[in-house]
Design a protein around this motif. Sequence first.
Motif, PDB file in Angstrom:
ATOM      1  N   ASP A   4     112.141  42.345 -27.465  1.00 25.92           N
ATOM      2  CA  ASP A   4     112.432  42.539 -26.046  1.00 25.92           C
ATOM      3  C   ASP A   4     113.912  42.905 -25.923  1.00 25.92           C
ATOM      4  OD1 ASP A   4     112.753  42.429 -23.326  1.00 25.92           O
ATOM      5  OD2 ASP A   4     111.868  40.453 -23.068  1.00 25.92           O
ATOM      6  N   LYS A  50     106.010  38.857 -13.894  1.00 25.99           N
ATOM      7  CA  LYS A  50     107.023  39.690 -14.542  1.00 25.99           C
ATOM      8  C   LYS A  50     106.300  40.885 -15.173  1.00 25.99           C
ATOM      9  CE  LYS A  50     110.646  37.503 -16.228  1.00 25.99           C
ATOM     10  NZ  LYS A  50     111.565  37.487 -15.077  1.00 25.99           N
ATOM     11  N   HIS A  60     104.925  44.135 -16.868  1.00 27.83           N
ATOM     12  CA  HIS A  60     105.176  44.978 -18.036  1.00 27.83           C
ATOM     13  C   HIS A  60     104.239  46.185 -17.933  1.00 27.83           C
ATOM     14  CE1 HIS A  60     107.184  41.376 -19.368  1.00 27.83           C
ATOM     15  NE2 HIS A  60     107.585  41.960 -20.477  1.00 27.83           N
ATOM     16  N   ALA A 101     109.697  46.664 -18.986  1.00 24.19           N
ATOM     17  CA  ALA A 101     109.709  45.375 -18.297  1.00 24.19           C
ATOM     18  C   ALA A 101     110.444  45.549 -16.970  1.00 24.19           C
ATOM     19  CB  ALA A 101     110.388  44.323 -19.164  1.00 24.19           C
TER      20      ALA A 101
END
Length: 300
Positions: free
Chosen positions: A36, A251, A253, A272
């Motif tokens: 990430d 969140k 993605h 993201a």
Amino acid sequence: MTAGPRRAVLGQNQYGKAETRVVRITREGTTHHIKDLNVSVALSGDMDDVHLTGSNANVLTTDATKNTVFAFAKEHGVASAEEFALRLARHFVTSQEPIRSARIHVEEYVWDRIEAPDAGPARHSFVRAGREARTAEVVHDGAGGEVVSGLTGLVVLNSTASEFHGYVKDRYTTLPETRDRVLATEVNARWRYAGTDVDWDAAHALAREQLLHAFAGTYSYSLQQTLYAMGARVVERLPDVEEIRLSLPNKHHFLVDLEPFGLENDNEVYHAADRPYGLIEATVLRDGAQPRIPVEPARP
């Protein structure tokens, strides 16, 4: 004597795309690995004309630098933040003659694997390190006290075992249905105890453990379903807890479209997005308990 007008000259300059959020997931059977990154690109070189005359002849668009980040994540993977940054920097300098220098800044967000017995052999659940805070709220009067414990900033992610489909569609609906998606959220939870004779550290650790186990062990068809499973597990496994209130931002993605670059994105490279986000909130109660934890304003 009056001095004449001073002549302006162009000094140091650079340009690029800041904070490209790219998530690269590598699947080895049921074991997944996640990288990430937050990648910022700054390019400099023969760029005087674009400032002085508006000529874009030497300008590689910032959109192209963003696309390069996503494409390189697919083509080359991410062995480390340093290796990925070096590969990008060399590419920009060697592929574009006007570019003399490339500075790549990478923030890597570390994820620890959730080892949850309910998840079985699958190893696709993660918790992000370094973001979490423990909370406590106490009210005491002459009649006694009440304790609400909690946590904020517990960021978790399942790289599979999540679907989202069958929802209402109207003329403004554009979200495609999916049978396999990344599910990520930041757990913000508060739970109220029935009394004050509690081993607080042990109870907090157990509540956190149950939240993680429920997240990892739930095959999810919606974040609402996952929220309820998490809250129910805390209430059912901790007899001192009367209610728990959860606030879970989704969140998101999003799969990156790599087809324009001749690449197939087989659930590997994601963007993201941090906002806007869905916000799912609910209270889970022990049967017969009355809700006492106040609803807080939505997160900014």
